[in-house]
Design a protein around this motif. Structure first.
Motif: not given
Length: 287
Positions: A114-118, A138-146, A172-182
């Motif tokens: 990730y470029e940015l991971d929170f 290796p990731n499709t998303a660029i940013i992960a949050f929670a 074509t990929n999402p900006l944020f990783i999908p996560s049930s915790n977000t």
């Protein structure tokens, strides 16, 4: 500058355990980690500093790894070429990441995750940054949050404004990783400039999505400066009063979503003469 490697594979240029640390005008290159903090509160400030070519290669060491401290501030800095790890990983309660270049570039060796991971949520202000995902990520998303947890901090919110964001992957990929915790409605997106092969996340994680624009990769040069054609097409399409989306508590602390500086490569900023007229991080120097 020395190369740091240790048996547990996370040798760091600086290990910050507690208190207050300011790092300015430094370079961290070719080690397993640049700065690695403990989880004991405190404040870390980084200015005009370069982080590059970091990581053991197992995905557990990063260019910058900020633990559960109180505050992380980073500006006018360049984080690039991580090996499997993240360009910035931050578990802090609060961070202000402004006017940086956070890019993995497109070498055939380095493949940041990730470029940015929170991963623990928290409150994070991300303004005026150049953010780029390489074709080898290796990731499709660029940013992960929670992504890992949303119970560490009482408040969880990510504010992103006037960033220029590029996906160099062929898909074509999402900006944020999908996560049930977000948490729902926890991400605010204002006046960002995204390459046309980036999509917003599915579901209800976005609270605000205004003034964000898409662009073709061919309309930016190697320093992410928009072409004259792109600049003209973007004028007067931004959301005007973006600070109205900030809670009063942050505004009283002097936080603003409107950039007053612009990143200049490498590791510098220049003040803006006028408020932004277009979306994105580079807003004055059209070709």
């Amino acid at each position: 500058m020395s190369i740091v490697k240790v048996p547990d594979k996370n040798g760091a240029g600086i290990r910050f355990t507690k208190g207050r640390l300011t790092v300015e005008n430094c370079r961290f290159l070719n080690s397993e980690s640049g700065i690695l903090t403990a989880n004991q509160g405190g404040t870390l400030i980084v200015r005009n500093t370069e982080f590059g070519y970091m990581g053991y290669g197992d995905g557990y060491s990063h260019n910058i790894y900020v633990g559960r401290i109180d505050t992380f501030l980073m500006t006018a800095s360049y984080s690039h070429h991580a090996k499997e790890g993240h360009l910035i990983k931050c578990r802090a309660k609060f961070s202000l990441i402004m006017n940086n270049r956070i890019t993995n570039e497109n070498d055939d060796t380095y493949n940041s995750s990730y470029e940015l991971d929170f991963p623990d949520g928290g409150t994070h202000i991300v303004v005026g940054n150049i953010i780029q995902q390489s074709v080898l990520s290796p990731n499709t998303a660029i940013i992960a949050f929670a992504e890992e947890n949303n119970q560490i901090w009482k408040e969880n919110a990510l504010y992103m404004s006037h960033n220029t964001i590029l996906n160099n992957k062929t898909t074509t990929n999402p900006l944020f990783i999908p996560s049930s915790n977000t948490p729902d409605k926890s991400i605010v997106m204002l006046n960002n400039l995204l390459s046309e092969n980036i999509t917003n996340p599915a579901g209800n994680v976005l609270s605000v999505d205004k003034g964000n624009q898409k662009y073709s990769k061919s309309d930016l040069n190697e320093n992410y400066v928009p072409s004259a054609r792109l600049y003209e097409s973007l004028k007067n399409k931004i959301e005007p009063d973006i600070n109205s989306y900030l809670p009063g508590k942050l505004k009283t602390e002097g936080i603003s979503l409107i950039p007053t500086f612009e990143y200049v490569h490498p590791c510098k900023t220049v003040p803006l003469k006028n408020p932004p007229a277009i979306a994105g991080a580079i807003i004055t120097n059209s070709e």
